[in-house]
Design a protein around this motif. Structure first.
Motif, PDB file in Angstrom:
ATOM      1  N   GLY A 131       0.735  -1.249   0.010  1.00 15.96           N
ATOM      2  CA  GLY A 131       0.210   0.042  -0.078  1.00 15.96           C
ATOM      3  C   GLY A 131       0.872   1.232  -0.034  1.00 15.96           C
ATOM      4  N   ILE A 132       1.763   1.300   0.730  1.00 14.14           N
ATOM      5  CA  ILE A 132       2.729   2.525   0.736  1.00 14.14           C
ATOM      6  C   ILE A 132       3.594   2.464  -0.489  1.00 14.14           C
ATOM      7  N   MET A 133       4.044   1.445  -1.059  1.00 12.95           N
ATOM      8  CA  MET A 133       4.616   1.525  -2.442  1.00 12.95           C
ATOM      9  C   MET A 133       3.663   2.231  -3.200  1.00 12.95           C
ATOM     10  N   LEU A 134       2.272   1.855  -3.279  1.00 14.16           N
ATOM     11  CA  LEU A 134       1.356   2.317  -4.464  1.00 14.16           C
ATOM     12  C   LEU A 134       1.222   3.887  -4.318  1.00 14.16           C
ATOM     13  N   ASP A 135       1.268   4.365  -2.941  1.00 13.65           N
ATOM     14  CA  ASP A 135       1.273   5.811  -2.513  1.00 13.65           C
ATOM     15  C   ASP A 135       2.473   6.464  -3.065  1.00 13.65           C
ATOM     16  N   VAL A 136       3.552   5.952  -2.858  1.00 14.98           N
ATOM     17  CA  VAL A 136       4.778   6.634  -3.299  1.00 14.98           C
ATOM     18  C   VAL A 136       4.977   6.622  -4.815  1.00 14.98           C
ATOM     19  N   ILE A 137       4.627   5.708  -5.251  1.00 18.21           N
ATOM     20  CA  ILE A 137       4.583   5.364  -6.919  1.00 18.21           C
ATOM     21  C   ILE A 137       3.547   6.665  -7.457  1.00 18.21           C
ATOM     22  N   GLY A 138       2.436   6.708  -6.853  1.00 16.99           N
ATOM     23  CA  GLY A 138       1.403   7.705  -7.032  1.00 16.99           C
ATOM     24  C   GLY A 138       1.832   9.225  -7.163  1.00 16.99           C
ATOM     25  N   ASP A 139       2.613   9.387  -5.988  1.00 12.97           N
ATOM     26  CA  ASP A 139       3.260  10.623  -5.643  1.00 12.97           C
ATOM     27  C   ASP A 139       4.070  11.144  -6.722  1.00 12.97           C
ATOM     28  N   PHE A 194      -3.913   5.280  -7.930  1.00  8.61           N
ATOM     29  CA  PHE A 194      -2.772   4.725  -6.967  1.00  8.61           C
ATOM     30  C   PHE A 194      -3.007   5.209  -5.644  1.00  8.61           C
ATOM     31  N   TRP A 195      -3.198   6.196  -5.329  1.00  8.79           N
ATOM     32  CA  TRP A 195      -3.450   7.172  -3.795  1.00  8.79           C
ATOM     33  C   TRP A 195      -4.608   6.054  -3.246  1.00  8.79           C
ATOM     34  N   TYR A 196      -5.773   6.291  -4.051  1.00  7.57           N
ATOM     35  CA  TYR A 196      -7.036   5.390  -3.578  1.00  7.57           C
ATOM     36  C   TYR A 196      -6.707   4.045  -3.243  1.00  7.57           C
ATOM     37  N   SER A 197      -6.254   3.099  -3.821  1.00  7.20           N
ATOM     38  CA  SER A 197      -5.885   1.804  -3.772  1.00  7.20           C
ATOM     39  C   SER A 197      -4.901   1.654  -2.680  1.00  7.20           C
ATOM     40  N   SER A 198      -3.807   2.667  -2.423  1.00  9.21           N
ATOM     41  CA  SER A 198      -2.847   2.529  -1.288  1.00  9.21           C
ATOM     42  C   SER A 198      -3.565   2.789  -0.201  1.00  9.21           C
ATOM     43  N   TYR A 199      -4.509   3.868   0.333  1.00  5.43           N
ATOM     44  CA  TYR A 199      -5.085   3.889   1.225  1.00  5.43           C
ATOM     45  C   TYR A 199      -6.083   2.861   1.774  1.00  5.43           C
ATOM     46  N   LEU A 200      -6.734   2.302   0.724  1.00  6.57           N
ATOM     47  CA  LEU A 200      -7.644   1.187   1.002  1.00  6.57           C
ATOM     48  C   LEU A 200      -6.957  -0.106   1.395  1.00  6.57           C
ATOM     49  N   LEU A 201      -5.619  -0.291   0.662  1.00 10.35           N
ATOM     50  CA  LEU A 201      -4.976  -1.546   1.200  1.00 10.35           C
ATOM     51  C   LEU A 201      -4.417  -1.461   2.649  1.00 10.35           C
ATOM     52  N   ILE A 202      -3.949  -0.057   3.005  1.00 11.46           N
ATOM     53  CA  ILE A 202      -3.370   0.125   4.292  1.00 11.46           C
ATOM     54  C   ILE A 202      -4.383  -0.159   5.266  1.00 11.46           C
ATOM     55  N   LEU A 203      -5.641   0.354   4.971  1.00  8.42           N
ATOM     56  CA  LEU A 203      -6.591   0.354   5.984  1.00  8.42           C
ATOM     57  C   LEU A 203      -7.146  -1.370   6.268  1.00  8.42           C
TER      58      LEU A 203
END
Length: 253
Positions: free
Chosen positions: A205-213, A234-243
């Motif tokens: 999830g963190i990786m997806l967020d950073v790729i999006g950034d 990427f951000w939406y997927s990241s947040y939901l995966l981390i949740l």
């Protein structure tokens, strides 16, 4: 409780139905905001609600791990990171929707940037505990990832060399890609079931967020970003995966 004891019941299989549901939610939401006339309110609402939910669950997880100093510290860092992300999204919303000012650059970027050190602290705490001895491959990943991505950004942005956007982007891409390198290394440590799947899902999830950034700053330097841009996926997927990963942690305790 000994702070160096790894909690039991960490092995918890991934529910692939949940992953499919997350993918469906993200894709459907992206389609809706691209066909809706009032998409801004939907996007801002989603972008603020999810980070504050992640922060809340991370603080709860840290509290549940109160007897294990390593985990408690790590999840407090994660909680603070997403609290900062909420402040960033909220400030961005205020600038653009209430004050009707350009939110890039703005005070929101202070919160966006502060997000990275907190994530880096979360990852470093875990790396130092689970794999304090970094292999050559690990070091190559940690150092090579930010170098390759940052140099790629520099090369693709040469036409804007010397501009404010160029240097601004370099700072954020360097921070994001450094976080990505640590995330990839951490994912390799967690792969194979050493400490269960919850950590692996969280790091992905963190990786997806950073790729999006990182992608965002490539897009922003060309003034091509909009609220409906696919980078948001990427951000939406990241947040939901981390949740989801935090839910798995809570369930396993």
């Amino acid at each position: 409780m000994n702070s160096n004891i790894v909690p039991e019941k960490l092995g918890s299989p991934i529910n692939y139905s949940v992953l499919l549901l997350i993918g469906a939610i993200v894709i459907i939401f992206h389609i809706v905001v691209n066909i809706s006339e009032n998409s801004d309110s939907l996007i801002y609402g989603f972008s603020m609600i999810i980070p504050i939910c992640v922060s809340t669950f991370a603080f709860i997880t840290a509290r549940l791990y109160a007897g294990t100093l390593v985990y408690s510290r790590a999840y407090n860092m994660l909680a603070i990171a997403f609290l900062l992300m909420f402040f960033a999204e909220f400030t961005y919303f205020v600038y653009e929707q209430i004050l009707e000012l350009d939110p890039y650059p703005s005070i929101a970027d202070v919160f966006f940037f502060a997000f990275y050190p907190m994530l880096i602290l979360y990852l470093v705490i875990n790396i130092r505990f689970f794999a304090p001895k970094i292999t050559k491959i690990g070091m190559a990943t940690i150092v090579g990832t930010p170098l390759i991505i940052t140099f790629a950004y520099l090369y693709s942005s040469l036409s804007d060399f010397g501009s404010f956007d160029f240097y601004y982007g370099v700072i954020f891409v360097a921070a994001a890609s450094t976080t990505l390198g640590l995330s990839i290394h951490t994912a390799r440590i967690f792969n194979g079931g050493l400490i269960g799947t919850a950590w692996l899902v969280l790091v992905i999830g963190i990786m997806l967020d950073v790729i999006g950034d990182t992608w965002y700053y490539y897009v922003e330097i060309n003034d091509a970003y909009t609220l409906e841009h696919p980078v948001n996926l990427f951000w939406y997927s990241s947040y939901l995966l981390i949740l989801y990963s935090l839910f798995k942690h809570k369930k396993s305790l």
